[in-house]
Design a protein around this motif. Structure first.
Motif, PDB file in Angstrom:
ATOM      1  N   LEU A 290       9.388  11.155   5.385  1.00 17.34           N
ATOM      2  CA  LEU A 290       9.182  12.232   6.362  1.00 17.34           C
ATOM      3  C   LEU A 290       7.742  12.741   6.333  1.00 17.34           C
ATOM      4  O   LEU A 290       7.199  13.146   7.360  1.00 17.34           O
ATOM      5  CB  LEU A 290      10.146  13.390   6.101  1.00 17.34           C
ATOM      6  N   TYR A 291       7.131  12.731   5.141  1.00 18.94           N
ATOM      7  CA  TYR A 291       5.747  13.200   5.026  1.00 18.94           C
ATOM      8  C   TYR A 291       4.781  12.323   5.831  1.00 18.94           C
ATOM      9  O   TYR A 291       3.690  12.751   6.177  1.00 18.94           O
ATOM     10  CB  TYR A 291       5.301  13.198   3.559  1.00 18.94           C
ATOM     11  N   HIS A 292       5.217  11.103   6.125  1.00 25.12           N
ATOM     12  CA  HIS A 292       4.336  10.155   6.819  1.00 25.12           C
ATOM     13  C   HIS A 292       4.577  10.124   8.330  1.00 25.12           C
ATOM     14  O   HIS A 292       3.874   9.414   9.047  1.00 25.12           O
ATOM     15  CB  HIS A 292       4.521   8.751   6.239  1.00 25.12           C
ATOM     16  N   ILE A 293       5.581  10.868   8.791  1.00 29.40           N
ATOM     17  CA  ILE A 293       5.839  10.934  10.242  1.00 29.40           C
ATOM     18  C   ILE A 293       5.158  12.191  10.756  1.00 29.40           C
ATOM     19  O   ILE A 293       5.728  13.283  10.793  1.00 29.40           O
ATOM     20  CB  ILE A 293       7.355  10.949  10.536  1.00 29.40           C
ATOM     21  N   THR A 294       3.910  12.045  11.137  1.00 32.37           N
ATOM     22  CA  THR A 294       3.064  13.217  11.431  1.00 32.37           C
ATOM     23  C   THR A 294       3.420  13.907  12.740  1.00 32.37           C
ATOM     24  O   THR A 294       2.944  14.999  13.007  1.00 32.37           O
ATOM     25  CB  THR A 294       1.582  12.803  11.465  1.00 32.37           C
ATOM     26  N   THR A 295       4.271  13.270  13.555  1.00 29.37           N
ATOM     27  CA  THR A 295       4.665  13.897  14.828  1.00 29.37           C
ATOM     28  C   THR A 295       5.810  14.884  14.651  1.00 29.37           C
ATOM     29  O   THR A 295       6.134  15.620  15.589  1.00 29.37           O
ATOM     30  CB  THR A 295       5.099  12.819  15.840  1.00 29.37           C
ATOM     31  N   LEU A 296       6.418  14.918  13.476  1.00 22.04           N
ATOM     32  CA  LEU A 296       7.578  15.784  13.267  1.00 22.04           C
ATOM     33  C   LEU A 296       7.243  17.256  13.484  1.00 22.04           C
ATOM     34  O   LEU A 296       6.269  17.765  12.941  1.00 22.04           O
ATOM     35  CB  LEU A 296       8.141  15.590  11.861  1.00 22.04           C
ATOM     36  N   GLU A 297       8.091  17.918  14.271  1.00 24.50           N
ATOM     37  CA  GLU A 297       7.937  19.345  14.535  1.00 24.50           C
ATOM     38  C   GLU A 297       9.038  20.160  13.866  1.00 24.50           C
ATOM     39  O   GLU A 297       8.846  21.341  13.578  1.00 24.50           O
ATOM     40  CB  GLU A 297       7.942  19.607  16.045  1.00 24.50           C
ATOM     41  N   ALA A 298      10.194  19.541  13.652  1.00 24.42           N
ATOM     42  CA  ALA A 298      11.308  20.249  13.023  1.00 24.42           C
ATOM     43  C   ALA A 298      12.021  19.320  12.055  1.00 24.42           C
ATOM     44  O   ALA A 298      12.436  18.222  12.424  1.00 24.42           O
ATOM     45  CB  ALA A 298      12.292  20.761  14.085  1.00 24.42           C
ATOM     46  N   VAL A 299      12.161  19.768  10.793  1.00 23.20           N
ATOM     47  CA  VAL A 299      12.923  19.046   9.769  1.00 23.20           C
ATOM     48  C   VAL A 299      14.029  19.984   9.305  1.00 23.20           C
ATOM     49  O   VAL A 299      13.769  21.037   8.715  1.00 23.20           O
ATOM     50  CB  VAL A 299      12.035  18.630   8.583  1.00 23.20           C
ATOM     51  N   LEU A 300      15.266  19.601   9.578  1.00 19.80           N
ATOM     52  CA  LEU A 300      16.426  20.412   9.230  1.00 19.80           C
ATOM     53  C   LEU A 300      17.194  19.684   8.133  1.00 19.80           C
ATOM     54  O   LEU A 300      17.791  18.636   8.373  1.00 19.80           O
ATOM     55  CB  LEU A 300      17.320  20.625  10.460  1.00 19.80           C
ATOM     56  N   ILE A 301      17.154  20.213   6.913  1.00 16.45           N
ATOM     57  CA  ILE A 301      17.764  19.529   5.769  1.00 16.45           C
ATOM     58  C   ILE A 301      18.521  20.538   4.913  1.00 16.45           C
ATOM     59  O   ILE A 301      18.523  20.475   3.682  1.00 16.45           O
ATOM     60  CB  ILE A 301      16.684  18.741   4.983  1.00 16.45           C
ATOM     61  N   SER A 302      19.194  21.459   5.573  1.00 16.17           N
ATOM     62  CA  SER A 302      19.981  22.468   4.858  1.00 16.17           C
ATOM     63  C   SER A 302      21.246  21.838   4.284  1.00 16.17           C
ATOM     64  O   SER A 302      21.661  20.747   4.664  1.00 16.17           O
ATOM     65  CB  SER A 302      20.361  23.607   5.811  1.00 16.17           C
ATOM     66  N   ASN A 303      21.840  22.550   3.324  1.00 16.70           N
ATOM     67  CA  ASN A 303      23.119  22.140   2.749  1.00 16.70           C
ATOM     68  C   ASN A 303      23.087  20.728   2.173  1.00 16.70           C
ATOM     69  O   ASN A 303      23.930  19.879   2.461  1.00 16.70           O
ATOM     70  CB  ASN A 303      24.235  22.275   3.792  1.00 16.70           C
ATOM     71  N   ASN A 304      22.049  20.466   1.356  1.00 13.20           N
ATOM     72  CA  ASN A 304      21.953  19.256   0.574  1.00 13.20           C
ATOM     73  C   ASN A 304      21.797  19.664  -0.895  1.00 13.20           C
ATOM     74  O   ASN A 304      22.268  20.736  -1.287  1.00 13.20           O
ATOM     75  CB  ASN A 304      20.768  18.400   1.048  1.00 13.20           C
ATOM     76  N   GLN A 305      21.137  18.837  -1.685  1.00 10.02           N
ATOM     77  CA  GLN A 305      20.904  19.166  -3.097  1.00 10.02           C
ATOM     78  C   GLN A 305      19.418  19.054  -3.417  1.00 10.02           C
ATOM     79  O   GLN A 305      19.030  18.696  -4.536  1.00 10.02           O
ATOM     80  CB  GLN A 305      21.701  18.205  -3.986  1.00 10.02           C
ATOM     81  N   VAL A 306      18.582  19.358  -2.421  1.00 14.29           N
ATOM     82  CA  VAL A 306      17.134  19.215  -2.575  1.00 14.29           C
ATOM     83  C   VAL A 306      16.626  20.155  -3.670  1.00 14.29           C
ATOM     84  O   VAL A 306      16.863  21.367  -3.626  1.00 14.29           O
ATOM     85  CB  VAL A 306      16.408  19.503  -1.240  1.00 14.29           C
TER      86      VAL A 306
END
Length: 602
Positions: free
Chosen positions: A514-530
């Motif tokens: 994800l760090y390498h996809i520079t076009t990303l505007e929204a990353v939704l990663i709730s309810n995991n174990q990050v």
């Protein structure tokens, strides 16, 4: 500017004092020597209780090395030293500044933020070349009138002090472009601010302002006005005539109504959340032709006018936590990347549609526009000329909405005839959610040059196959509620991806790709174990404006995350970290980021 003594008869030591060894806290001679050459001296984070005399007198006294060696090379001629132009003494324990500051008249930058200063010396007026003054994060209760003599000052940072008023004559700072007075105790803004003709950015957030002077609308060059977290009940009617204004922040005030915006043709972002606004009319919207972000969260709106659909530039619209019971179908014609509707008593859109995200809501609204003709929900009669697949997919959705929908079937595979049904039609969206899929259908690759929106949420995916990584036009990807623990490196080829939803999976770290996809505007990663994120890599994601990390296993939040100033929405609730505390989180993203920045080690 290099200061060379050109008259041969001049004794290079005449009029100078020898540097004393008992002149207060010491500064390494190597630093002073380098400063005489570069014109810059950084003494940040050295636990200084006062500024050493040798600093104030760096361009006055004979350097110590001159008394040890009378044979100088061309690079060591101390009498050809450069005047000090930049002095950084931040993050120390200074309680006052000496009037000896006048001995550094060539200073263009003076940074003394994060100390314990309660006042500034009147000798500040002698720094006539000063362009940037940072006195933020101190304990200033008032400013000396002499500060208004700094005619070349371009940036003045006074945030996080205890100021209750602004001295008269502030309007004489005719070169000032950036003024930050946030997080003080101001109750009024002088009308004379209107005469700050060069001002581009004004931050008045987190004060105790109940009103703004009408004259503020005369600031024709102002691009950024931040009045968040005040007590404003109204704003000047002429605020909408500020023709250069691009960003306007009015969050968490007591506003009940909005002004019209007849001249703000450049306004791109308007933030009005957590006020008491009850009505949004045509007159408030019709001139906002350049608007990209409209934040109306947490107000008392009961309806949304049809004219909202005229805002064709709008990308982000937040209507959450209002009293809205229905939406105009024309809203579906907007090209929104983010639409928030949670916390409204909506009766015309089912919750499961809202839960599917922005694109699903927009498609639903567009389909309702068509309801005058063939309903999207009408079944296609099966005839001798009908393909078997056409009884299982909506031909109307394929032809009209460019949507291939085979959702909520509890299927373990997508039948070939579903793909066959697309025939030669253009398909931009795929919805295979709420099935029992364990892998990405291989035939999805047939649509790689068209599809931009893919929904595989609520399946049983434990890995992402190569086929998905070849969808070169993909902008929106929903992978919620699966069994994913990682993403493949090949996803870096998704060079147009803007939004990815990974909530309710089994990630233990933010996927590196994800760090390498520079076009990303929204990353939704709730309810995991990050358990961790990399703030340095996140900072490089310049387009990232929304990061949802709620309900994960973050034991600590790295202070460097505060440098990710591109973030407009950072959600951290539901993690086991102790700081920032809930009271800080409740203040919103900007406050959280500033809190974190303040804790970055010097």
């Amino acid at each position: 500017m290099s200061r060379q003594l050109r008259t041969p008869r001049f004794n290079p030591r005449a009029g100078f004092h020898k540097e004393g060894k008992d002149s207060g806290p010491s500064v390494p001679q190597g630093l002073l020597k380098a400063a005489r050459s570069s014109g810059q001296l950084n003494l940040a984070g050295r636990n200084l209780g006062e500024v050493p005399q040798c600093v104030w007198r760096i361009n006055v006294d004979i350097p110590e090395e001159a008394n040890q060696n009378l044979s100088f090379s061309s690079t060591e001629r101390w009498w050809e030293q450069t005047d000090l132009t930049k002095l950084i003494i931040s993050s120390n324990k200074l309680q006052s500044l000496s009037d000896d500051v006048r001995l550094l008249p060539a200073l263009t930058v003076l940074d003394i933020h994060d100390n314990q200063l309660t006042s500034l010396p009147s000798a500040i007026r002698d720094l006539e070349n000063l362009q940037k003054l940072n006195v933020s994060h101190n304990k200033l209760k008032m400013l000396p009138e002499e500060i208004t003599s700094l005619k070349n000052l371009k940036a003045l940072h006074l945030q996080h002090n205890e100021l209750t008023c602004i001295p008269e004559g502030f309007e004489h700072l005719s070169s000032l472009e950036d003024l930050d007075l946030s997080n003080n105790r101001l109750t009024a803004v002088p009308a004379g601010f209107a005469l700050l003709s060069s001002l581009l950015r004004l931050n008045l957030s987190s004060n105790q302002l109940k009103s703004l002077p009408a004259e503020i609308s005369k600031m024709k060059r102002l691009k950024h006005l931040d009045c968040d977290f005040n007590l404003l009940e109204t704003v000047p009617l002429d605020l909408g005539s500020m023709e250069s204004l691009e960003l306007l922040y009015l969050r968490r005030n007591k506003l009940r109504a909005l002004p019209e915006f007849p001249s703000t043709r450049q306004l791109k972002e308007l933030y009005l959340s957590e006020n008491q606004i009850e009505m949004l009319g045509t007159e408030h919207l019709r001139h906002l032709q350049a608007i990209l972000v409209l934040d109306l969260r947490g107000n008392k709106l009961q309806s949304v006018p049809e004219e909202m659909a005229l805002l064709q530039s709008l990308e982000r619209l937040d209507l959450s936590n209002n009293d809205i019971s229905s939406l105009p179908c024309s809203l579906g014609n907007l090209h929104l990347k983010f639409l928030a509707l949670e916390g409204n008593p909506l009766r015309t859109i089912r919750r499961e549609i809202i839960a599917k995200g922005t694109q699903e809501v927009l498609k639903y609204l567009r389909s309702k526009i068509k309801d005058d003709g063939t309903s999207q929900n009408e079944s296609v009669p099966e005839t001798a000329m009908t393909l078997p697949s056409e009884s299982r997919v909506s031909v109307h959705a394929i032809v009209t909405l460019k949507l291939l929908d085979y959702s909520d079937k509890q299927a373990t595979l997508i039948p070939d005839d579903i793909f066959d049904a697309t025939k030669s039609n253009i398909i931009t969206s795929i919805n295979f959610s709420k099935n029992q899929l364990c892998e990405i259908p291989k035939r999805i690759i047939e649509l790689k040059e068209m599809v931009s929106d893919v929904n595989f949420s609520f399946n049983k995916l434990s890995f992402i196959s190569q086929e998905l990584c070849l969808l070169q036009k993909l902008t929106f990807l929903d992978l919620r509620n699966n069994f994913l623990t990682s993403l493949p490196e090949e996803m870096s080829s998704l060079t147009k991806l803007q939004t990815i939803n990974l909530s309710f999976n089994r990630f233990k770290v933010l996927p590196v790709v994800l760090y390498h996809i520079t076009t990303l505007e929204a990353v939704l990663i709730s309810n995991n174990q990050v358990g961790s994120v990399d703030p340095q890599k996140l900072k490089l994601m310049e387009n990232l404006s929304t990061l949802d990390l709620q309900n994960n296993d973050l034991l600590q939040i790295p202070p460097e995350l505060g440098n990710c100033v591109q973030l407009r929405t950072l959600l951290l609730d539901g993690n086991p970290f102790r700081v920032p505390r809930a009271a800080i989180l409740m203040k919103g993203t900007a406050a959280v980021l500033e809190y974190l920045r303040d804790r970055i080690p010097a």
